[in-house]
Design a protein around this motif. Structure first.
Motif, PDB file in Angstrom:
ATOM      1  N   GLN A  79       0.825  -1.209   0.000  1.00 23.89           N
ATOM      2  CA  GLN A  79       0.000   0.000   0.000  1.00 23.89           C
ATOM      3  C   GLN A  79       0.857   1.256   0.000  1.00 23.89           C
ATOM      4  O   GLN A  79       0.549   2.239  -0.676  1.00 23.89           O
ATOM      5  CB  GLN A  79      -0.929   0.002   1.213  1.00 23.89           C
ATOM      6  N   THR A  80       1.953   1.229   0.744  1.00 27.24           N
ATOM      7  CA  THR A  80       2.835   2.392   0.832  1.00 27.24           C
ATOM      8  C   THR A  80       3.444   2.738  -0.526  1.00 27.24           C
ATOM      9  O   THR A  80       3.466   3.911  -0.928  1.00 27.24           O
ATOM     10  CB  THR A  80       3.955   2.131   1.858  1.00 27.24           C
ATOM     11  N   VAL A  81       3.937   1.727  -1.245  1.00 24.96           N
ATOM     12  CA  VAL A  81       4.580   2.017  -2.531  1.00 24.96           C
ATOM     13  C   VAL A  81       3.562   2.434  -3.586  1.00 24.96           C
ATOM     14  O   VAL A  81       3.874   3.239  -4.472  1.00 24.96           O
ATOM     15  CB  VAL A  81       5.409   0.807  -3.038  1.00 24.96           C
ATOM     16  N   THR A  82       2.329   1.926  -3.495  1.00 21.62           N
ATOM     17  CA  THR A  82       1.341   2.312  -4.501  1.00 21.62           C
ATOM     18  C   THR A  82       0.730   3.675  -4.208  1.00 21.62           C
ATOM     19  O   THR A  82       0.385   4.414  -5.143  1.00 21.62           O
ATOM     20  CB  THR A  82       0.213   1.267  -4.595  1.00 21.62           C
ATOM     21  N   PHE A  83       0.626   4.050  -2.936  1.00 14.88           N
ATOM     22  CA  PHE A  83       0.066   5.354  -2.610  1.00 14.88           C
ATOM     23  C   PHE A  83       1.018   6.491  -2.993  1.00 14.88           C
ATOM     24  O   PHE A  83       0.606   7.654  -3.021  1.00 14.88           O
ATOM     25  CB  PHE A  83      -0.282   5.432  -1.121  1.00 14.88           C
ATOM     26  N   ALA A  84       2.273   6.161  -3.293  1.00 13.31           N
ATOM     27  CA  ALA A  84       3.192   7.185  -3.796  1.00 13.31           C
ATOM     28  C   ALA A  84       2.739   7.719  -5.149  1.00 13.31           C
ATOM     29  O   ALA A  84       3.194   8.775  -5.599  1.00 13.31           O
ATOM     30  CB  ALA A  84       4.601   6.613  -3.904  1.00 13.31           C
TER      31      ALA A  84
END
Length: 283
Positions: free
Chosen positions: A88-93
């Motif tokens: 989720q962290t890498v995609t919310f970038a």
């Protein structure tokens, strides 16, 4: 004696072309964006707060009520959860990438780049590379926080690094979606909203936070073929964490290959569309 005056050429200067120039120009733009990030540290800090909040809230608020493989132990759910939080962290970038490009377009910075003898696609490639570096730093800090709350891996260092590599690759692929959104809207605020509105169903209709076993059949099918689910499944497999579901869907049976294929496909499609949009917008 008659003086001969050269007529100045109009239009943007043209670079030498070629892959070499494109790589050099992309690195220069990436360096410019990284320097900008260091001068606005609150952007990085606020980018860290949200995933850390998700780790704490899901681990301690929902951890004891989730059943993973028949176990309601909070520690088991914590290990199940972390691959989903990392993904989720890498995609919310993506939202930040789109907003940054929209901001550059809005302020006229792109017009200044046009006046330079540089490869046209370098502006977008440099921006996405800088976002990738920021995402990697965020992922590093998040991994430290995860270790502090009890997350552990149960495989060798090569597989662990491979999991983080796949996560960053998917994050880089999704930044190209953000780039296309940023080029398609008029304001940074619209880019932020547009970058988040599609991410929530992608991340929550998946195996990131709950097992897909109890979903209705049609929703489970969607979740199992979701690119986001593939990277979460691959990360769990490479980390040795619980939650590797027994599913007949090909992406769940071969999550590492599915993650690679999805990431390359997303990059190929959305980079082409974003560069075309950029050229049309600056023509």
């Amino acid at each position: 004696m008659t003086a001969v005056t050269e007529t100045p050429r109009t239009g943007a200067p043209i670079g030498d072309g070629g892959i070499g120039q494109s790589v050099r120009d992309s690195l220069v733009v990436a360096r410019r964006n990284l320097i900008r990030m260091t001068r606005i540290p609150e952007v990085v800090i606020f980018g860290l707060i949200q995933p850390i909040m998700f780790v704490v809230l899901f681990s301690y608020v929902f951890g004891g009520s989730m059943s993973i493989g028949g176990s309601t132990n909070a520690g088991v759910y914590r290990e199940f959860l972390m691959s989903g939080i990392f993904a989720q962290t890498v995609t919310f970038a993506t939202a930040g990438a789109g907003a940054g490009i929209a901001d550059d377009m809005h302020k006229g910075l792109i017009d200044r780049f046009r006046s330079l003898p540089m490869a046209r696609g370098a502006v977008l490639t440099g921006r996405t590379l800088a976002d990738l570096v920021q995402t990697a730093l965020t992922l590093l800090v998040l991994a430290v926080v995860a270790l502090l709350v009890g997350w552990r891996t149960h495989t060798n260092i090569g597989e662990v690094l491979g999991a983080f590599g796949l996560l960053l690759l998917l994050g880089y692929a999704f930044t190209w979606i953000g780039a296309l959104i940023g080029l398609s809207v008029r304001t940074p605020e619209a880019a932020t909203s547009g970058g988040l509105v599609w991410l929530f169903p992608v991340t929550f209709v998946s195996n990131a936070f709950v097992p897909t076993d109890n979903m209705t059949p049609w929703l489970r099918h969607i979740a199992e073929w979701n690119p986001f689910s593939a990277i979460v499944q691959a990360a769990r497999q490479l980390f040795g964490n619980p939650g590797v579901a027994d599913s007949s869907a090909w992406p769940m049976q071969h999550p590492v290959w599915a993650s690679l294929i999805w990431s390359v496909l997303i990059i190929a499609v959305f980079r082409t569309l974003a560069v075309r949009k950029y050229r049309n917008a600056t023509a």
